[in-house]
Design a protein around this motif. Structure first.
Motif, PDB file in Angstrom:
ATOM      1  N   SER A   5       5.790   3.068 -12.841  1.00  0.00           N
ATOM      2  CA  SER A   5       5.118   4.363 -12.988  1.00  0.00           C
ATOM      3  C   SER A   5       5.725   5.511 -12.196  1.00  0.00           C
ATOM      4  O   SER A   5       5.284   6.648 -12.356  1.00  0.00           O
ATOM      5  CB  SER A   5       3.648   4.231 -12.586  1.00  0.00           C
ATOM      6  N   SER A   6       6.698   5.297 -11.356  1.00  0.00           N
ATOM      7  CA  SER A   6       7.212   6.383 -10.521  1.00  0.00           C
ATOM      8  C   SER A   6       7.922   7.442 -11.362  1.00  0.00           C
ATOM      9  O   SER A   6       8.824   7.117 -12.153  1.00  0.00           O
ATOM     10  CB  SER A   6       8.177   5.833  -9.475  1.00  0.00           C
ATOM     11  N   PRO A   7       7.553   8.726 -11.227  1.00  0.00           N
ATOM     12  CA  PRO A   7       8.221   9.782 -11.996  1.00  0.00           C
ATOM     13  C   PRO A   7       9.553  10.235 -11.408  1.00  0.00           C
ATOM     14  O   PRO A   7      10.236  11.048 -12.022  1.00  0.00           O
ATOM     15  CB  PRO A   7       7.199  10.927 -11.952  1.00  0.00           C
ATOM     16  N   CYS A   8       9.919   9.737 -10.230  1.00  0.00           N
ATOM     17  CA  CYS A   8      11.139  10.209  -9.582  1.00  0.00           C
ATOM     18  C   CYS A   8      12.344   9.331  -9.911  1.00  0.00           C
ATOM     19  O   CYS A   8      13.441   9.579  -9.397  1.00  0.00           O
ATOM     20  CB  CYS A   8      10.946  10.273  -8.067  1.00  0.00           C
ATOM     21  N   LEU A   9      12.172   8.312 -10.732  1.00  0.00           N
ATOM     22  CA  LEU A   9      13.277   7.423 -11.086  1.00  0.00           C
ATOM     23  C   LEU A   9      14.018   8.002 -12.288  1.00  0.00           C
ATOM     24  O   LEU A   9      13.447   8.131 -13.369  1.00  0.00           O
ATOM     25  CB  LEU A   9      12.762   6.015 -11.401  1.00  0.00           C
ATOM     26  N   SER A  10      15.265   8.341 -12.116  1.00  0.00           N
ATOM     27  CA  SER A  10      16.067   8.877 -13.213  1.00  0.00           C
ATOM     28  C   SER A  10      16.549   7.749 -14.118  1.00  0.00           C
ATOM     29  O   SER A  10      16.439   6.563 -13.784  1.00  0.00           O
ATOM     30  CB  SER A  10      17.264   9.646 -12.657  1.00  0.00           C
ATOM     31  N   ASP A  11      17.100   8.120 -15.281  1.00  0.00           N
ATOM     32  CA  ASP A  11      17.605   7.112 -16.220  1.00  0.00           C
ATOM     33  C   ASP A  11      18.737   6.303 -15.603  1.00  0.00           C
ATOM     34  O   ASP A  11      18.794   5.075 -15.762  1.00  0.00           O
ATOM     35  CB  ASP A  11      18.089   7.797 -17.498  1.00  0.00           C
ATOM     36  N   ASP A  12      19.640   6.980 -14.920  1.00  0.00           N
ATOM     37  CA  ASP A  12      20.764   6.260 -14.296  1.00  0.00           C
ATOM     38  C   ASP A  12      20.270   5.272 -13.243  1.00  0.00           C
ATOM     39  O   ASP A  12      20.792   4.143 -13.136  1.00  0.00           O
ATOM     40  CB  ASP A  12      21.728   7.255 -13.661  1.00  0.00           C
ATOM     41  N   LEU A  13      19.256   5.671 -12.488  1.00  0.00           N
ATOM     42  CA  LEU A  13      18.729   4.784 -11.454  1.00  0.00           C
ATOM     43  C   LEU A  13      18.018   3.594 -12.081  1.00  0.00           C
ATOM     44  O   LEU A  13      18.151   2.454 -11.598  1.00  0.00           O
ATOM     45  CB  LEU A  13      17.771   5.561 -10.554  1.00  0.00           C
ATOM     46  N   LEU A  14      17.282   3.808 -13.153  1.00  0.00           N
ATOM     47  CA  LEU A  14      16.604   2.694 -13.828  1.00  0.00           C
ATOM     48  C   LEU A  14      17.617   1.702 -14.392  1.00  0.00           C
ATOM     49  O   LEU A  14      17.430   0.484 -14.297  1.00  0.00           O
ATOM     50  CB  LEU A  14      15.715   3.239 -14.952  1.00  0.00           C
ATOM     51  N   ILE A  15      18.665   2.225 -14.992  1.00  0.00           N
ATOM     52  CA  ILE A  15      19.688   1.328 -15.563  1.00  0.00           C
ATOM     53  C   ILE A  15      20.383   0.530 -14.463  1.00  0.00           C
ATOM     54  O   ILE A  15      20.632  -0.677 -14.606  1.00  0.00           O
ATOM     55  CB  ILE A  15      20.701   2.162 -16.372  1.00  0.00           C
ATOM     56  N   VAL A  18      15.169   6.915  -0.868  1.00  0.00           N
ATOM     57  CA  VAL A  18      13.952   6.125  -0.679  1.00  0.00           C
ATOM     58  C   VAL A  18      13.566   5.441  -1.985  1.00  0.00           C
ATOM     59  O   VAL A  18      13.121   4.281  -1.994  1.00  0.00           O
ATOM     60  CB  VAL A  18      12.810   7.026  -0.170  1.00  0.00           C
ATOM     61  N   ALA A  19      13.729   6.137  -3.110  1.00  0.00           N
ATOM     62  CA  ALA A  19      13.406   5.544  -4.409  1.00  0.00           C
ATOM     63  C   ALA A  19      14.272   4.324  -4.677  1.00  0.00           C
ATOM     64  O   ALA A  19      13.778   3.282  -5.136  1.00  0.00           O
ATOM     65  CB  ALA A  19      13.585   6.584  -5.512  1.00  0.00           C
ATOM     66  N   GLN A  33       0.828  -1.204   0.000  1.00  0.00           N
ATOM     67  CA  GLN A  33       0.000   0.000   0.000  1.00  0.00           C
ATOM     68  C   GLN A  33       0.869   1.263   0.000  1.00  0.00           C
ATOM     69  O   GLN A  33       0.585   2.232  -0.700  1.00  0.00           O
ATOM     70  CB  GLN A  33      -0.926  -0.002   1.215  1.00  0.00           C
ATOM     71  N   ALA A  34       1.933   1.233   0.792  1.00  0.00           N
ATOM     72  CA  ALA A  34       2.818   2.399   0.863  1.00  0.00           C
ATOM     73  C   ALA A  34       3.535   2.630  -0.474  1.00  0.00           C
ATOM     74  O   ALA A  34       3.639   3.765  -0.954  1.00  0.00           O
ATOM     75  CB  ALA A  34       3.834   2.218   1.993  1.00  0.00           C
ATOM     76  N   VAL A  35       4.018   1.547  -1.089  1.00  0.00           N
ATOM     77  CA  VAL A  35       4.717   1.670  -2.372  1.00  0.00           C
ATOM     78  C   VAL A  35       3.759   2.146  -3.462  1.00  0.00           C
ATOM     79  O   VAL A  35       4.105   2.987  -4.291  1.00  0.00           O
ATOM     80  CB  VAL A  35       5.367   0.330  -2.752  1.00  0.00           C
ATOM     81  N   ALA A  36       2.527   1.629  -3.464  1.00  0.00           N
ATOM     82  CA  ALA A  36       1.541   2.069  -4.452  1.00  0.00           C
ATOM     83  C   ALA A  36       1.229   3.552  -4.304  1.00  0.00           C
ATOM     84  O   ALA A  36       1.037   4.263  -5.298  1.00  0.00           O
ATOM     85  CB  ALA A  36       0.266   1.232  -4.314  1.00  0.00           C
ATOM     86  N   ALA A  37       1.168   4.026  -3.068  1.00  0.00           N
ATOM     87  CA  ALA A  37       0.894   5.444  -2.848  1.00  0.00           C
ATOM     88  C   ALA A  37       2.059   6.315  -3.292  1.00  0.00           C
ATOM     89  O   ALA A  37       1.876   7.377  -3.892  1.00  0.00           O
ATOM     90  CB  ALA A  37       0.581   5.687  -1.373  1.00  0.00           C
ATOM     91  N   LEU A  38       3.290   5.869  -3.034  1.00  0.00           N
ATOM     92  CA  LEU A  38       4.464   6.666  -3.397  1.00  0.00           C
ATOM     93  C   LEU A  38       4.812   6.578  -4.871  1.00  0.00           C
ATOM     94  O   LEU A  38       5.618   7.382  -5.366  1.00  0.00           O
ATOM     95  CB  LEU A  38       5.674   6.219  -2.558  1.00  0.00           C
ATOM     96  N   SER A  39       4.241   5.627  -5.597  1.00  0.00           N
ATOM     97  CA  SER A  39       4.580   5.468  -7.017  1.00  0.00           C
ATOM     98  C   SER A  39       4.097   6.629  -7.870  1.00  0.00           C
ATOM     99  O   SER A  39       4.538   6.782  -9.007  1.00  0.00           O
ATOM    100  CB  SER A  39       3.998   4.157  -7.548  1.00  0.00           C
ATOM    101  N   GLN A  40       3.182   7.445  -7.347  1.00  0.00           N
ATOM    102  CA  GLN A  40       2.682   8.607  -8.100  1.00  0.00           C
ATOM    103  C   GLN A  40       3.239   9.927  -7.587  1.00  0.00           C
ATOM    104  O   GLN A  40       2.865  10.978  -8.081  1.00  0.00           O
ATOM    105  CB  GLN A  40       1.143   8.643  -8.025  1.00  0.00           C
ATOM    106  N   ASN A  41       4.114   9.857  -6.605  1.00  0.00           N
ATOM    107  CA  ASN A  41       4.647  11.074  -5.993  1.00  0.00           C
ATOM    108  C   ASN A  41       5.985  11.440  -6.635  1.00  0.00           C
ATOM    109  O   ASN A  41       6.924  10.638  -6.632  1.00  0.00           O
ATOM    110  CB  ASN A  41       4.838  10.860  -4.487  1.00  0.00           C
ATOM    111  N   PRO A  42       6.107  12.657  -7.205  1.00  0.00           N
ATOM    112  CA  PRO A  42       7.375  13.029  -7.856  1.00  0.00           C
ATOM    113  C   PRO A  42       8.439  13.538  -6.892  1.00  0.00           C
ATOM    114  O   PRO A  42       9.550  13.851  -7.334  1.00  0.00           O
ATOM    115  CB  PRO A  42       6.946  14.152  -8.811  1.00  0.00           C
ATOM    116  N   ASN A  43       8.133  13.617  -5.594  1.00  0.00           N
ATOM    117  CA  ASN A  43       9.067  14.204  -4.632  1.00  0.00           C
ATOM    118  C   ASN A  43       9.766  13.180  -3.758  1.00  0.00           C
ATOM    119  O   ASN A  43      10.368  13.546  -2.747  1.00  0.00           O
ATOM    120  CB  ASN A  43       8.324  15.207  -3.738  1.00  0.00           C
TER     121      ASN A  43
END
Length: 359
Positions: free
Chosen positions: A93-103, A75-76, A60-70
């Motif tokens: 769907s998280s907008p706070c994940l940068s390209d480097d972090l995704l890779i 934590v991400a 539930q906590a992760v689902a709530a934070l997945s839409q938060n850009p801050n």
């Protein structure tokens, strides 16, 4: 959300730490522009509360934070490194994940996390290239032996060739979609000579010569250039000069010279600079081509009609001139008055004979 969990706490036996975790997440969500101290405090509290909570509360906590850009980067990274059953919505769907972090997540956490990243709505060419290189999203290629009928893994070299081909294709597509501003292939571009002429005519205030030079730049009629310059806001001229790739500093100079009110400063920017700031070169180039097509259609019809009118009037003038010339020749001595009279009489006799035959 805290009230909801308190209502569910008794029948479902939720622990107190689950409620504290959700209360912390909810209070963080309510802060639209968190300060650095608040981000640091949330990062320090989240990990211990998350680890002490139940799996359902974590989801539930992760689902709530997945839409938060801050969400803070620490934590991400912590959430993205959790098991895929918990981290999947955050990775997708998280907008706070940068390209480097995704890779980094795709390379360190395995195929399941990489597949979750692939489901994101938009991925940059850098991330796509890294995912193709990892080949996590593709299942193991298999081929059938034609002689024995057995299915065996495809050779490693064939897989590498396929991956390299796919990588190059993605790079070509990315270069096409994100072409540099210097790439003007197939687009109308102002020449250095035309640019110098426009700047000179704007500096000297010769609007008539400027209009002629602008029509030459657009390969259009003077009528279109006049219509563009008649927009006293300067926006149409700004669109035109931006669309033909005139340097911004020269464009600003021309706009200030032709439209003095654009020299006024508002919010530390001149009106001309503010006007250019909102213009996209590709959109401006497309708009210019639309104007040119309309001008070509209108001007061609106008020219055709004018030419036809001139042709008819010219033919009439030619016939009149020929008649006058013939009469002058006869008057001047080309034939005597008696012979001219005889010719006229002969014509009358021919008409009478024709009428008699028709009866």
């Amino acid at each position: 959300m805290v009230d909801r969990f308190r209502e569910l706490e008794k029948p479902q036996g939720l622990r107190k730490k689950d409620v504290v975790l959700m209360a912390t997440v909810t209070s963080f969500e309510n802060v639209r522009h968190p300060r650095k101290s608040e981000l640091r405090q949330f990062a320090e509290l989240f990990a211990p509360l998350f680890q002490a909570s139940s799996e359902e509360a974590r989801r539930q906590a992760v689902a709530a934070l997945s839409q938060n850009p801050n969400v803070p980067p620490a934590v991400a990274l912590f959430i993205a490194s959790q098991p895929i059953a918990i981290a999947a919505p955050f990775l997708a769907s998280s907008p706070c994940l940068s390209d480097d972090l995704l890779i980094m997540i795709a390379r360190t956490q395995g195929a399941a996390h990489a597949r979750a990243i692939v489901r994101r709505q938009s991925l940059s060419p850098t991330v796509i290239d890294a995912l193709v290189g990892l080949r996590h999203s593709l299942g193991p290629s298999r081929h059938t032996d034609e002689r024995s009928g057995d299915i065996s893994p495809a050779p490693e070299k064939a897989q590498q060739d396929h991956s390299e081909e796919l990588r190059q294709r993605i790079k070509r597509l990315a270069n096409h979609l994100h072409a540099p501003a210097s790439d003007r292939l197939g687009m109308r571009t102002i020449t250095p000579m035309q640019e110098a002429l426009l700047v000179r005519f704007a500096r000297t205030g010769e609007a008539d010569h400027f209009c002629s030079a602008l029509a030459e730049v657009l390969s259009a009629s003077r009528w279109l250039a006049e219509r563009i310059m008649l927009d006293i806001s300067g926006r149409q001229l700004a669109v035109t000069l931006t669309g033909v790739a005139m340097p911004p500093e020269e464009t600003v100079f021309v706009l200030k010279r032709l439209y003095p009110h654009l020299s006024e400063t508002v919010a530390e920017l001149t009106r001309a600079d503010a006007l250019l700031k909102d213009l996209d070169p590709i959109d401006c180039a497309d708009r210019i081509e639309t104007w040119r097509r309309a001008d070509n259609y209108t001007y061609r019809q106008h020219t055709t009609a004018t030419t036809a009118s001139l042709s008819v009037s010219g033919a009439d003038d030619l016939m009149a001139g020929l008649s006058t010339t013939r009469t002058d020749e006869l008057s001047a001595g080309g034939a005597s008055p008696d012979r001219r009279r005889a010719a006229i009489v002969g014509d009358d006799h021919a008409r009478q004979v024709l009428r008699a035959r028709q009866r």
